[in-house]
Motif scaffolding. Structure first.
Motif, PDB file in Angstrom:
ATOM      1  N   LYS A  28       0.842  -1.196   0.000  1.00 56.19           N
ATOM      2  CA  LYS A  28       0.000   0.000   0.000  1.00 56.19           C
ATOM      3  C   LYS A  28       0.878   1.247   0.000  1.00 56.19           C
ATOM      4  O   LYS A  28       1.860   1.326   0.731  1.00 56.19           O
ATOM      5  CB  LYS A  28      -0.905   0.029   1.228  1.00 56.19           C
ATOM      6  N   LEU A  29       0.471   2.196  -0.818  1.00 58.56           N
ATOM      7  CA  LEU A  29       1.133   3.498  -0.886  1.00 58.56           C
ATOM      8  C   LEU A  29       0.087   4.574  -1.099  1.00 58.56           C
ATOM      9  O   LEU A  29      -0.876   4.354  -1.836  1.00 58.56           O
ATOM     10  CB  LEU A  29       2.096   3.564  -2.078  1.00 58.56           C
ATOM     11  N   PRO A  30       0.276   5.742  -0.487  1.00 55.66           N
ATOM     12  CA  PRO A  30      -0.604   6.858  -0.836  1.00 55.66           C
ATOM     13  C   PRO A  30      -0.442   7.182  -2.329  1.00 55.66           C
ATOM     14  O   PRO A  30       0.643   7.042  -2.900  1.00 55.66           O
ATOM     15  CB  PRO A  30      -0.092   8.006   0.036  1.00 55.66           C
ATOM     16  N   LEU A  31      -1.515   7.590  -2.931  1.00 54.56           N
ATOM     17  CA  LEU A  31      -1.568   7.832  -4.375  1.00 54.56           C
ATOM     18  C   LEU A  31      -0.430   8.704  -4.881  1.00 54.56           C
ATOM     19  O   LEU A  31       0.192   8.409  -5.900  1.00 54.56           O
ATOM     20  CB  LEU A  31      -2.922   8.454  -4.746  1.00 54.56           C
ATOM     21  N   LYS A  32      -0.100   9.775  -4.162  1.00 51.47           N
ATOM     22  CA  LYS A  32       0.920  10.696  -4.679  1.00 51.47           C
ATOM     23  C   LYS A  32       2.305  10.059  -4.805  1.00 51.47           C
ATOM     24  O   LYS A  32       3.149  10.559  -5.535  1.00 51.47           O
ATOM     25  CB  LYS A  32       0.975  11.980  -3.865  1.00 51.47           C
ATOM     26  N   TYR A  33       2.549   8.931  -4.135  1.00 48.98           N
ATOM     27  CA  TYR A  33       3.858   8.280  -4.225  1.00 48.98           C
ATOM     28  C   TYR A  33       3.928   7.242  -5.337  1.00 48.98           C
ATOM     29  O   TYR A  33       4.974   6.655  -5.574  1.00 48.98           O
ATOM     30  CB  TYR A  33       4.240   7.668  -2.876  1.00 48.98           C
ATOM     31  N   THR A  34       2.828   7.033  -6.020  1.00 54.17           N
ATOM     32  CA  THR A  34       2.834   6.069  -7.124  1.00 54.17           C
ATOM     33  C   THR A  34       3.463   6.648  -8.389  1.00 54.17           C
ATOM     34  O   THR A  34       3.610   5.954  -9.380  1.00 54.17           O
ATOM     35  CB  THR A  34       1.407   5.567  -7.430  1.00 54.17           C
ATOM     36  N   ARG A  35       3.879   7.893  -8.368  1.00 54.74           N
ATOM     37  CA  ARG A  35       4.534   8.505  -9.529  1.00 54.74           C
ATOM     38  C   ARG A  35       5.975   8.030  -9.696  1.00 54.74           C
ATOM     39  O   ARG A  35       6.582   8.215 -10.741  1.00 54.74           O
ATOM     40  CB  ARG A  35       4.491  10.024  -9.428  1.00 54.74           C
TER      41      ARG A  35
END
Length: 160
Positions: A28-35
């Motif tokens: 799991k990762l917060p969305l902003k770190y999926t970049r």
């Protein structure tokens, strides 16, 4: 809670998929770190921000026990405490006035100030130590272990 995503990755750590629902082997990762293209880089950025946010929240909890004008006097209190620790005869007019107004001894008030000083310095030091661990980490397991160390920091606030 931030918008979480489930990230899959290959054996080199390259992110291969981003999903809104759990997937086997995903983290799991917060969305902003999926970049980020690499899962270790993404986790490092996320954990570093998590450490900073958590420590700031703990500092805010300590400061929240006091009125704003009291918080503004912390530097004066710390400076007088520092001088007093080095020389018990050093002038401490601010602390003297506080102790007298509260009806407690200077020594008792200095013990209380020492608790605040120690707690805030410890939080700052722990924050930097955790960031150093994050920067040195090479595995997901090392980065996930940061969470447990962060949980332990709440004890510092409880001691002030």
């Amino acid at each position: 809670m931030e918008n979480l995503r489930y990230v899959t990755f290959d054996k080199e750590g390259n992110i291969t998929g981003i999903y809104s629902a759990p997937r086997e082997g995903a983290i799991k990762l917060p969305l902003k770190y999926t970049r980020y293209s690499n899962v270790i880089d993404a986790l490092k950025a996320y954990k570093e921000q998590l450490v900073k946010d958590t420590v700031q929240s703990l500092v805010d909890q300590i400061k929240g026990k006091y009125a704003q004008f009291e918080v503004e006097s912390f530097l004066d209190q710390r400076e007088e405490w520092r001088r007093w620790v080095a020389d018990k005869n050093a002038p401490t007019p601010y602390v003297d006035a506080l102790a007298a107004a509260r009806g407690i001894s200077k020594e008792e008030l200095m013990k209380r100030i020492e608790k605040k000083v120690t707690a805030l310095a410890t939080l700052q030091g722990e924050q930097q130590a955790l960031i150093d661990k994050i920067e040195a980490a090479t595995t997901i397991e090392e980065l996930e272990a940061i969470d447990e160390e962060l949980r332990k920091l709440t004890q510092i606030v409880n001691n002030v």
